[in-house]
Design an enzyme around this catalytic site. Structure first.
Site, short mmCIF file in Angstrom:
data_model
loop_
_atom_site.label_atom_id
_atom_site.label_comp_id
_atom_site.label_asym_id
_atom_site.label_seq_id
_atom_site.Cartn_x
_atom_site.Cartn_y
_atom_site.Cartn_z
N ILE A 62 1.48 -1.15 0.34
CA ILE A 62 0.30 -0.04 -0.14
C ILE A 62 1.30 1.34 -0.26
O ILE A 62 1.86 1.51 1.17
CB ILE A 62 -0.81 -0.12 1.53
CG1 ILE A 62 -2.28 1.15 1.10
CG2 ILE A 62 -0.30 -0.11 3.00
CD1 ILE A 62 -2.90 0.99 2.26
N SER A 63 0.88 2.00 -0.93
CA SER A 63 1.33 3.15 -1.19
C SER A 63 1.79 4.27 0.04
O SER A 63 0.59 4.41 0.59
CB SER A 63 1.39 4.16 -2.21
OG SER A 63 1.28 3.32 -3.61
N GLN A 64 2.80 4.78 0.35
CA GLN A 64 2.91 6.16 1.31
C GLN A 64 1.60 6.89 0.55
O GLN A 64 1.26 7.30 -0.21
CB GLN A 64 4.39 6.38 1.44
CG GLN A 64 4.92 6.98 0.56
CD GLN A 64 6.55 7.59 0.72
OE1 GLN A 64 6.88 6.94 0.23
NE2 GLN A 64 6.10 8.64 1.14
#
Length: 213
Positions: free
Chosen positions: A60-62
């Protein structure tokens, strides 16, 4: 102030300090709780500005990168958006607050199934999630006003460029998966495509085919 309110305030402050300044995008990221999309031992780190592992070897991207990509997409309330790489579903949920309709594709059935459960729980009826090879896009729903790709290709995939309407915007990371990638904004004009380089990023590679979960 409650712990939750303080955590949300810190979260939004971190986003602003990284350059996420668009009021609609910040509102969407305030409305959608990232904690809903992070499971297990990483759940307590959901509000930190860092990428986290999820199932199927994905991440999950920052939040700041999600915010900057969403901001660059310039989504308007009438837009139909295509997302390549559902992952946890977090990016699609943010987009659902800004667009009329969001189609999101992932090659992993498990990720699509788990994301659909979260969308249902959060009451987000304007997202359609499908298991598909994202490199081909979704021709039967094209053209799209906006396209976002959350995995890195060496070049913007031709089928996706073709599915962007005139005046449409696509945001995606490009570059070799093991070196520095660049976040690119592509705007389709009547006579061709305009490319803007936004910032260096790191994403998992865009892989063709359906995953074997």
């Amino acid at each position: 102030m409650s712990d939750a309110a303080e955590r949300k305030m810190r979260f939004l402050f971190a986003l602003r300090s990284k350059g996420v300044t668009d009021a609609r995008v910040l509102g969407a990221m305030e409305a959608i709780d990232r904690g809903e999309f992070v499971r297990g031992i990483f759940a307590e780190r959901a509000y930190e500005d860092m990428p986290l592992p999820i199932a199927c070897g994905q991440t999950i991207s920052q939040p700041s990168v999600v915010g900057l990509m969403t901001q660059a997409l310039e989504v308007s309330p009438r837009d139909k958006v295509l997302e390549i790489g559902t992952g946890s579903g977090y990016q699609a949920a943010i987009l659902s607050q800004l667009a009329r309709r969001v189609y999101t594709l992932d090659r992993h059935r498990r990720l699509v199934r788990e994301a659909e459960e979260v969308f249902a729980r959060l009451g987000l009826p304007n997202i359609t999630a499908m298991t598909a090879d994202g490199s081909h896009g979704l021709p039967d729903q094209a053209p799209f006003d906006r396209i976002i790709v959350t995995a890195a290709a060496e070049d913007p995939p031709g089928p996706l460029l073709a599915q962007l309407r005139i005046g449409g915007i696509m945001v995606l990371p490009v570059g070799q998966s093991d070196t520095v990638q660049s976040l690119i904004k592509v705007t389709r004009g009547s006579s061709g495509y305009e490319y803007d380089e936004l910032r260096p990023v790191r994403f998992v590679p865009l892989v063709e085919g359906i995953g074997q979960d």
